[in-house]
Motif scaffolding. Sequence first.
Motif, mmCIF file in Angstrom:
data_model
loop_
_atom_site.group_PDB
_atom_site.id
_atom_site.type_symbol
_atom_site.label_atom_id
_atom_site.label_comp_id
_atom_site.label_asym_id
_atom_site.label_seq_id
_atom_site.Cartn_x
_atom_site.Cartn_y
_atom_site.Cartn_z
ATOM 1 N N ARG A 286 0.682 -1.229 0.148
ATOM 2 C CA ARG A 286 0.139 0.002 -0.023
ATOM 3 C C ARG A 286 0.894 1.272 0.103
ATOM 4 O O ARG A 286 0.351 2.415 -0.264
ATOM 5 C CB ARG A 286 -1.074 -0.162 1.124
ATOM 6 N N LYS A 287 2.222 0.970 0.307
ATOM 7 C CA LYS A 287 2.925 2.286 0.321
ATOM 8 C C LYS A 287 3.538 2.969 -1.120
ATOM 9 O O LYS A 287 3.797 3.892 -1.147
ATOM 10 C CB LYS A 287 4.278 1.985 1.329
ATOM 11 N N TRP A 288 3.095 1.749 -2.150
ATOM 12 C CA TRP A 288 3.687 2.282 -3.437
ATOM 13 C C TRP A 288 2.182 2.819 -4.116
ATOM 14 O O TRP A 288 1.308 2.087 -4.031
ATOM 15 C CB TRP A 288 4.193 1.224 -3.978
ATOM 16 N N GLN A 289 2.214 4.159 -4.206
ATOM 17 C CA GLN A 289 0.935 4.704 -4.835
ATOM 18 C C GLN A 289 1.029 5.348 -6.233
ATOM 19 O O GLN A 289 2.167 6.079 -6.513
ATOM 20 C CB GLN A 289 0.446 5.793 -3.855
ATOM 21 N N ARG A 290 0.330 5.080 -7.063
ATOM 22 C CA ARG A 290 0.240 5.682 -8.385
ATOM 23 C C ARG A 290 -0.189 7.309 -8.108
ATOM 24 O O ARG A 290 -1.071 7.402 -7.252
ATOM 25 C CB ARG A 290 -0.956 5.110 -9.494
ATOM 26 N N HIS A 291 0.420 8.079 -9.060
ATOM 27 C CA HIS A 291 0.064 9.466 -8.794
ATOM 28 C C HIS A 291 -1.104 10.009 -9.709
ATOM 29 O O HIS A 291 -1.753 10.911 -9.477
ATOM 30 C CB HIS A 291 1.423 10.335 -9.230
ATOM 31 N N GLN A 292 -1.653 9.110 -10.584
ATOM 32 C CA GLN A 292 -2.814 9.697 -11.545
ATOM 33 C C GLN A 292 -3.920 9.052 -10.429
ATOM 34 O O GLN A 292 -3.975 8.307 -9.662
ATOM 35 C CB GLN A 292 -2.837 8.375 -12.634
#
Length: 475
Positions: free
Chosen positions: A457-463
């Motif tokens: 969950r710590k890796w997030q898309r910026h879109q």
Amino acid sequence: MSHTDHDVSDTDAIPLTAELAQFISHLTFTDLPQTAITTASTGFVDCTGVMLAGADEPVVGKVISAIGHCAGEAPVLFSQHTMHPAHAAWINGVAAHALDWDDAALRGHPSAVLVPTILAEAHVLGRSGADAITAFVAGYETWAELAHRDAESHHRKGWHPTGIFGAIASAAACASLYNLDPERAAHALAIAASRSSGLMSNFGSMTKPIHAGNAAHAGIIAARLAAAGTTGSHNTLEDPQGFLSAVSPSGKVDKRTPVHARRDWHIEEYGLNIKQYPMCYCTHRPIDAMIALQKKHGWDPNQIRNIDVSISGRNATVLRNHWPQTGLEAKFSIEFAMASAVVAQRVGLAQVNDDFVQTDIIQDLMHRVSVTINPAEDAESGYAPYDHVVVTLAGGETVKSDEVHEARGARSVPLTKGELREKFEECARAGGIRDDIAGLFEFLSSLDRQAELMPLRKWQRHQVIVLASNWNPNV
């Protein structure tokens, strides 16, 4: 393990549904050979990458718009949004298959179904990475047991194997995650079999990637229904009016061989073929051949009178779009594959789009591509022993490529870890991951050693994902 084609009576058939359910229910991580663990980890890495790259494809947005928001805890496309696991897996599965850049094996695309399924449910259930790997192998082995009981090509009948086998494999993966007993695991397989679908006629359209999402969704719902006590037939897979008979091209299918009769592993035999190009896998060997020739000779397209491609009859059937006008159609066109290989010396995301496909030089060169069918087609794989291309120049000179027996990235000629990382990083950047892409790669590469999946969950898309509250059929 390869199966021999049989036409058997009801009394000859083994209790396949029950045997598979027993296998799934009793499978543990300690049972797995290291090769299976490594292959499954590669599946998670590569599929997550192409899922990120495909997250903003139009078909994904349309699915999100159509189904709206269904409350739940499973992450959607590495965003802050969560949904019911079945819906999250559905959307993520569509994204994973949207670019046709996901791995190929077992006549279809196993990871595009299994990875979204497992990421959704393992996250919600709090399962470990080892549990996720075990579920992947349970799904893979189930898929292989069914697909390879028929020596004939399901594609020729019009079935998309990813859709018809994927739903049952997804249910098997979930049955493993839920720790279902053999009886309920069998019910899960039976329910999923009735939800299997996917037609070849939709190749080259937005519906094809929906097959993968549908399969993931179907498997989760089937396993949840079985866990809640819903029943299915005890012999759905092997019954004369059951799954194997229904999807078999001629009705001749192996119903005698016990599951894992020789205690071998399908995942060790067949593995995963990682794609270099976001194209139907049937194009990859000819693309390798044509790019190698063009890099050596550097022909101006106007110098080329004809490009003749030697492939199997089955692959020619799959590559059904001869004069594509869109990027989606081009993914199933050997004519486009050859034209792009000549003009761009590559077939990547920058080429598989409407604008490039419609350029005059590509449209013109596609009309100078012909196909020769190699009759030596392997019944199991549907491929010829090798593919090659022959280029005829304007002056009449012919130049033949090397024979390409395996595409680069295939199980027998795998990408290096560095090459796999390079593809993953390209996909992750395209999908809007900006922070610590290397960390995400390493997490997935060592999934079997992760205590849980929550850290993803710590890796997030910026879109930003727009979740529809009121569906508008005119959008």
